[in-house]
Design a protein around this motif. Structure first.
Motif, PDB file in Angstrom:
ATOM      1  N   UNK A 235       0.835  -1.204   0.000  1.00 17.24           N
ATOM      2  CA  UNK A 235       0.000   0.000   0.000  1.00 17.24           C
ATOM      3  C   UNK A 235       0.871   1.257   0.000  1.00 17.24           C
ATOM      4  N   UNK A 236       0.183   2.395  -0.143  1.00 16.83           N
ATOM      5  CA  UNK A 236       0.890   3.675  -0.133  1.00 16.83           C
ATOM      6  C   UNK A 236       1.560   3.905   1.229  1.00 16.83           C
ATOM      7  N   UNK A 237       0.988   3.363   2.292  1.00 14.16           N
ATOM      8  CA  UNK A 237       1.633   3.577   3.599  1.00 14.16           C
ATOM      9  C   UNK A 237       2.921   2.767   3.701  1.00 14.16           C
ATOM     10  N   UNK A 238       3.016   1.634   2.973  1.00 15.33           N
ATOM     11  CA  UNK A 238       4.306   0.917   2.912  1.00 15.33           C
ATOM     12  C   UNK A 238       5.353   1.800   2.238  1.00 15.33           C
ATOM     13  N   UNK A 239       4.914   2.459   1.169  1.00 19.17           N
ATOM     14  CA  UNK A 239       5.822   3.369   0.459  1.00 19.17           C
ATOM     15  C   UNK A 239       6.306   4.471   1.406  1.00 19.17           C
ATOM     16  N   UNK A 240       5.362   5.118   2.088  1.00 19.95           N
ATOM     17  CA  UNK A 240       5.724   6.213   2.996  1.00 19.95           C
ATOM     18  C   UNK A 240       6.647   5.710   4.113  1.00 19.95           C
ATOM     19  N   UNK A 241       6.317   4.552   4.655  1.00 21.32           N
ATOM     20  CA  UNK A 241       7.130   3.994   5.751  1.00 21.32           C
ATOM     21  C   UNK A 241       8.544   3.691   5.285  1.00 21.32           C
ATOM     22  N   UNK A 256      12.742  15.016   9.349  1.00 19.32           N
ATOM     23  CA  UNK A 256      11.325  14.839   9.007  1.00 19.32           C
ATOM     24  C   UNK A 256      11.181  14.783   7.488  1.00 19.32           C
ATOM     25  N   UNK A 257      10.196  14.027   7.024  1.00 23.24           N
ATOM     26  CA  UNK A 257       9.936  13.926   5.582  1.00 23.24           C
ATOM     27  C   UNK A 257       8.485  14.304   5.316  1.00 23.24           C
ATOM     28  N   UNK A 258       8.230  14.851   4.128  1.00 29.80           N
ATOM     29  CA  UNK A 258       6.832  15.112   3.755  1.00 29.80           C
ATOM     30  C   UNK A 258       6.627  14.689   2.309  1.00 29.80           C
ATOM     31  N   UNK A 259       5.409  14.349   1.980  1.00 29.11           N
ATOM     32  CA  UNK A 259       5.081  13.899   0.623  1.00 29.11           C
ATOM     33  C   UNK A 259       4.129  14.903  -0.005  1.00 29.11           C
ATOM     34  N   UNK A 260       4.425  15.258  -1.240  1.00 30.45           N
ATOM     35  CA  UNK A 260       3.564  16.187  -1.995  1.00 30.45           C
ATOM     36  C   UNK A 260       3.053  15.466  -3.232  1.00 30.45           C
ATOM     37  N   UNK A 261       1.807  15.709  -3.604  1.00 31.06           N
ATOM     38  CA  UNK A 261       1.244  15.073  -4.800  1.00 31.06           C
ATOM     39  C   UNK A 261       2.020  15.533  -6.034  1.00 31.06           C
ATOM     40  N   UNK A 262       2.229  14.604  -6.974  1.00 33.00           N
ATOM     41  CA  UNK A 262       2.961  14.927  -8.191  1.00 33.00           C
ATOM     42  C   UNK A 262       2.396  14.075  -9.325  1.00 33.00           C
ATOM     43  N   UNK A 290      14.531  29.170   1.224  1.00 31.36           N
ATOM     44  CA  UNK A 290      13.778  29.668   2.382  1.00 31.36           C
ATOM     45  C   UNK A 290      12.545  28.850   2.732  1.00 31.36           C
ATOM     46  N   UNK A 291      12.399  27.639   2.138  1.00 33.04           N
ATOM     47  CA  UNK A 291      11.212  26.842   2.446  1.00 33.04           C
ATOM     48  C   UNK A 291      11.435  25.929   3.638  1.00 33.04           C
ATOM     49  N   UNK A 292      12.717  25.620   3.946  1.00 34.76           N
ATOM     50  CA  UNK A 292      12.997  24.674   5.027  1.00 34.76           C
ATOM     51  C   UNK A 292      12.927  23.225   4.577  1.00 34.76           C
ATOM     52  N   UNK A 293      12.620  22.982   3.271  1.00 33.49           N
ATOM     53  CA  UNK A 293      12.486  21.613   2.764  1.00 33.49           C
ATOM     54  C   UNK A 293      13.355  21.401   1.524  1.00 33.49           C
ATOM     55  N   UNK A 294      13.873  20.202   1.383  1.00 32.82           N
ATOM     56  CA  UNK A 294      14.659  19.835   0.199  1.00 32.82           C
ATOM     57  C   UNK A 294      13.973  18.687  -0.525  1.00 32.82           C
ATOM     58  N   UNK A 295      13.800  18.843  -1.828  1.00 34.21           N
ATOM     59  CA  UNK A 295      13.185  17.788  -2.619  1.00 34.21           C
ATOM     60  C   UNK A 295      14.235  16.697  -2.848  1.00 34.21           C
ATOM     61  N   UNK A 296      13.907  15.460  -2.474  1.00 36.27           N
ATOM     62  CA  UNK A 296      14.899  14.376  -2.517  1.00 36.27           C
ATOM     63  C   UNK A 296      14.564  13.309  -3.558  1.00 36.27           C
ATOM     64  N   UNK A 297      13.284  12.960  -3.682  1.00 30.88           N
ATOM     65  CA  UNK A 297      12.959  11.889  -4.634  1.00 30.88           C
ATOM     66  C   UNK A 297      11.518  11.950  -5.105  1.00 30.88           C
ATOM     67  N   UNK A 298      11.274  11.254  -6.223  1.00 27.43           N
ATOM     68  CA  UNK A 298       9.919  11.084  -6.738  1.00 27.43           C
ATOM     69  C   UNK A 298       9.492   9.644  -6.492  1.00 27.43           C
ATOM     70  N   UNK A 299       8.183   9.439  -6.300  1.00 28.40           N
ATOM     71  CA  UNK A 299       7.722   8.081  -5.968  1.00 28.40           C
ATOM     72  C   UNK A 299       6.250   7.923  -6.310  1.00 28.40           C
ATOM     73  N   UNK A 300       5.731   6.739  -6.097  1.00 25.83           N
ATOM     74  CA  UNK A 300       4.306   6.508  -6.331  1.00 25.83           C
ATOM     75  C   UNK A 300       3.998   5.026  -6.374  1.00 25.83           C
TER      76      UNK A 300
END
Ligand SMILES: [Zn+2]
Length: 353
Positions: A235-241, A256-262, A290-300
């Motif tokens: 599932x998607x939660x396996x991906x996030x985990x 900390x990590x965050x996921x954004x729709x793409x 100045x966002x405090x976040x770095x884009x690291x990877x794409x996934x889905x």
């Protein structure tokens, strides 16, 4: 005659005293003790000396010869001593000097990052799967759900192997991403048991090529690490985990990590993962804009069409995929501002790692 002998000895010893090098000494030996030297002449002509004198002259001549030979031996030793002292003082070793470093090879900074990524995913049970760098349009695009004329193709301008006339509808090209390896791996796994194909847990690292305008941010060749997990009930939660765990193991336990729709053609739904900027601790800086976040990877989640193309029934199997750029990660961590350094083979750059 005895006077002459005394003179021979005196001249011989006097000239010997002035000699300062070995070449002159050899010359002296020829002159004063050689076959045609005065003393040897005297021995040869002993017959001309009267019988009465012969005994005394002979003894004296022998003494002179021995004296000259002894003086020669002494001089030779003295000259050797001088030469030895000279070489000892001139070639003196300073044992307190630090040693010269042996030049050692190093791993390329991107290779170091790649190995770290391998280690993290190996700990999570993923295996490395290597796929070809020269691909067909079918594997690079079509089977990954990029239909012909799909706008996403234009984002990945390609290096074609064939001329425009030779290409046809399945041209050969240098892979623009590591994703075609997903199809090859899935097909290889599913071929083992088409009815009940085994789960897939792989990462696919390797060089990719795009016909890019080269700049500080874009190179025409770069590495990617792709990941793929396919199985039952993924599932998607396996991906996030999995990816959050990767971020913590790679960038620090507290990150900390965050996921954004793409959007990507081969995953649905798709996301991008950001991690908290480790340069400013999330405060905001020039690197994270100045966002405090770095884009690291794409996934889905793997698109059903892609699963089907890999030989997995999308009704029974699900999966997730992700892809990241080791150059970008290396640039962020090592504060490298220009991607062109990586493959320019400049030792001044490479020796810093
Ligand atoms: Zn920052």
């Amino acid at each position: 005659m005895l006077e002459k002998l005394a003179e021979i000895e005196q001249v011989g010893l006097a000239t010997l005293a002035e000699i300062a090098d070995e070449a002159a000494l050899n010359q002296w030996k020829v002159t004063h003790l050689g076959r045609s030297s005065a003393i040897m002449d005297l021995f040869k002509n002993m017959g001309e000396v009267s019988k009465e004198e012969r005994g005394a002259v002979g003894r004296e001549a022998n003494q002179v010869k021995q004296a000259l030979e002894a003086a020669l031996t002494q001089k030779m030793a003295a000259l050797r001593e001088v030469a030895l002292r000279r070489s000892l003082s001139q070639e003196r070793l300073d044992v307190t000097l630090p040693g010269r470093a042996i030049p050692r090879g190093r791993l390329h900074p991107v290779t170091q990052t790649l190995r770290e990524i391998y280690r993290v995913f190996a700990d999570m049970g993923f295996q490395v799967y290597r796929s070809r760098e020269v691909e067909t349009d079918e594997f690079n695009f079509q089977l990954l759900n990029f239909p012909p004329h799909h706008p996403a193709r234009e984002m990945q301008d390609s290096f074609y192997i064939q001329s425009q006339e030779e290409r046809g509808d399945n041209p050969i090209l240098l892979r623009t991403h590591t994703s075609p390896g997903q199809i090859r791996a899935m097909r290889e796994y599913s071929a083992e048991n088409p009815e009940n194909p085994p789960p897939v847990r792989i990462i696919l690292p390797g060089m990719c090529y795009r016909y890019e305008q080269v700049s500080a941010r874009y190179e025409s060749q770069f590495t990617q690490v792709e990941g793929l997990a396919v199985g039952r009930n993924i599932t998607f939660s396996n991906l996030k985990g999995t990816l959050s765990d990767f971020a913590r193991r790679m960038f620090g336990q507290n990150v900390r990590a965050r996921f954004r729709a793409s959007h990507f053609p081969f995953t649905e739904p798709s996301a991008e993962m950001d991690i908290e900027c480790f340069l400013c601790g999330g405060e905001g800086c020039a690197v994270c804009k100045s966002t405090g976040w770095l884009e690291i990877l794409g996934c889905g989640m793997v698109h059903p069409t892609v699963l089907k193309n890999g030989g997995y029934d999308p009704e029974r199997y699900t999966g997730f995929a992700f892809g990241m750029g080791p150059e970008r990660i290396t640039m962020l961590r090592r504060k490298i501002e220009d991607i062109r350094y990586f493959w320019a083979n400049d030792l001044r750059f490479l020796e810093q790692f």
